[in-house]
Design an enzyme around this catalytic site. Structure first.
Site, PDB file in Angstrom:
ATOM      1  N   GLU A 135     -25.478-107.766 -40.801  1.00 40.50           N
ATOM      2  CA  GLU A 135     -24.276-107.078 -41.272  1.00 40.50           C
ATOM      3  C   GLU A 135     -23.212-107.142 -40.181  1.00 40.50           C
ATOM      4  O   GLU A 135     -23.504-106.863 -39.032  1.00 40.50           O
ATOM      5  CB  GLU A 135     -24.646-105.613 -41.575  1.00 40.50           C
ATOM      6  N   LYS A 194     -25.959-112.831 -34.876  1.00 40.45           N
ATOM      7  CA  LYS A 194     -25.551-111.422 -34.896  1.00 40.45           C
ATOM      8  C   LYS A 194     -25.434-110.878 -33.473  1.00 40.45           C
ATOM      9  O   LYS A 194     -24.420-110.270 -33.098  1.00 40.45           O
ATOM     10  CB  LYS A 194     -26.582-110.613 -35.698  1.00 40.45           C
ATOM     11  N   CYS A 250     -24.019-100.241 -31.469  1.00 39.76           N
ATOM     12  CA  CYS A 250     -24.376-101.655 -31.544  1.00 39.76           C
ATOM     13  C   CYS A 250     -24.200-102.436 -30.260  1.00 39.76           C
ATOM     14  O   CYS A 250     -25.117-103.136 -29.820  1.00 39.76           O
ATOM     15  CB  CYS A 250     -23.551-102.324 -32.634  1.00 39.76           C
TER      16      CYS A 250
END
Ligand code: UGA
Length: 436
Positions: A135, A194, A250
């Site tokens: 994502e 990612k 993150c």
């Protein structure tokens, strides 16, 4: 026409997501409560019936958290995969038909291998295809990012079954995303992309923050430097805002994870290179609190310092790794009294963020930090204001009124460079931005 069921073991969380008033759902995100209101009960369901949902689903997204490990090998760096493994085992136990299992959580490269091994070795003989579909949406803009993504990345096996699984997921996204924005790769490229994307984004912030310190010494202005370099189309203007340091769940976690992976392959130079992004970010937070102490005549003991914002960025109530936590911790060490106003973060959250650091007993944290429901009360009688989050409303205040209610000289430390320095200075504030 697609039914989505979100399941969680945590009953309270599901009750909260089913709150009849969608303004009370657990996550604040612009546009999200409207979407939940429209879709919930139609083709969006929140439930604790995990096994039933696994049994009925054709595609299962694993979206559990992968925090940094707090114990054992890789403590403080590697991703903790215990929740992933629990999910995989539960899927294997329940599934009676072939399933596509999608890694949505951010995972270290080659995690799919572990998931596949658990599924194949503990399952009921059914076929599992593992896809990686990281994502890329950012908090605060999650809904617009979801509706208009720059790209969708899907990694899978190049076997006929793998390709069929990839195509099934492509067809889901193709309902609202143009096919030329849907990129398919092998699983490992997808997993590593990612981590790479987040490392590059965070690196830009640490790069501009490194320049901000040099600007403060030389008389250059980091906002002007950012503008000047951002107009080079090869560099581009985004993610060049100097700040008190990046936060969020993150960047730090993913870079630590990347560093750990590089080290585990013996790539020490690669590991050190990326670790410097974190070192710079920690330095930037500490530098900000040091500057407050130095400017306030080297003592903040018993002085009231008002924080505008506690969230790690605007338009979210998420506080994970927010710079505000670390700056508050430093200033409380110096015996400052912190008052905080944040439009979306509760006092409980702030206290648990501070207590989590385990720097001092919880009672001391509670005595050192006061929260206010509006900015004017928060600033009254304070010696300095520190802007920790770039909430838009901070630029709309009656700054003259705030100035009059404060101790003089009244200081502003704008950790986000969002306030109008000239206007504040003309009112009488001593203004300190980042990198100017
Ligand atoms: C980040 C990435 O931007 C997303 O693409 C990714 O999907 C997400 O992590 C994730 O891995 O889930 P997020 O952490 O939600 O998203 O927020 P960002 O907008 O990236 O901001 C992170 C931090 O950097 C914030 O504290 C923000 O204030 C700070 N920042 C951002 C700066 O200090 N300067 C900038 O120029 C930009």
């Amino acid at each position: 026409h697609i039914q989505v069921t979100v399941v969680d073991l945590n009953e309270q969380r599901i009750i909260d997501w089913n709150d009849p008033n969608t303004d009370n759902i657990p996550i604040y995100e612009p546009g999200l409560s409207e979407i939940v209101l429209e879709a919930r009960g139609r083709n969006l369901f929140f439930s604790t019936e995990v096994e039933k949902a696994i049994d009925e689903a054709q595609v299962i997204f694993i979206s559990v958290n992968t925090p940094t490990k707090t114990y054992g090998k890789g403590k403080g760096m590697a991703a903790d995969l215990k929740y992933i493994e629990l999910c995989a085992r539960q899927i294997a136990k329940v599934a009676k038909q072939n399933k596509i299992v999608v890694e949505k959580s951010t995972l270290p490269v080659r995690t799919a291998e572990a998931i596949k091994s658990i599924l194949d070795n503990t399952g009921n003989g059914v076929q599992f295809q593992i896809l990686s579909n990281p994502e890329f949406l950012a908090e605060g803009t999650a809904v617009t990012d979801l509706l208009n993504p720059d790209r969708i990345l899907i990694g899978g096996d190049s076997t006929p079954e793998g390709e069929a699984a990839i195509n099934a997921l492509v067809d889901v996204y193709a309902n609202w995303v143009n096919k030329d924005k849907i990129l398919t790769t092998n699983v490992w490229s997808s997993e590593l992309s990612k981590l790479t994307a987040n490392a590059f984004l965070a690196q830009r912030i640490s790069s501009i923050n490194a320049m901000s310190e040099l600007c403060e010494k030389t008389g250059a202005d980091v906002n002007e430097v950012a503008r000047a370099i951002g107009m080079d189309s090869r560099i581009g203007p985004k993610f060049l805002k100097a700040s008190v340091g990046f936060g969020g769940s993150c960047f730090q976690k993913d870079i630590l994870n990347l560093v750990y992976i590089a080290k585990s392959y013996g790539l020490n130079e690669v590991a050190d290179y990326w670790e410097q992004v974190i070192i710079m970010n920690d330095h930037q937070k500490r530098r900000f609190s040091n500057k407050i102490v130095q400017t306030l005549y080297n003592t903040v003991a018993d002085k009231k310092i008002t924080f505008l914002g506690w969230a790690f960025k605007k338009d979210t109530n998420d506080t994970r790794e927010s710079a505000a936590i670390y700056v508050a911790d430093d200033l409380i060490n110096e015996q400052a009294k912190i008052s905080v106003y944040d439009p979306k973060v509760s006092r409980n959250k702030m206290m648990s963020d501070l207590d989590y650091l385990e720097t001092r007993p919880a009672e001391e944290n509670a005595k050192s930090l006061t929260t206010f429901g509006n900015v004017y009360d928060a600033c009254r009688g304070s010696h300095a204001i520190a802007v920790l989050t770039e909430w838009d409303e901070f630029t709309t205040y009656d700054w003259q009124k705030i100035y009059e209610s404060m101790h003089k000289p009244a200081f502003v430390f704008d950790g986000r460079n969002i306030l109008n320095a000239k206007e504040l200075q003309s009112i009488g504030f001593v203004y300190n931005g980042i990198g100017s």
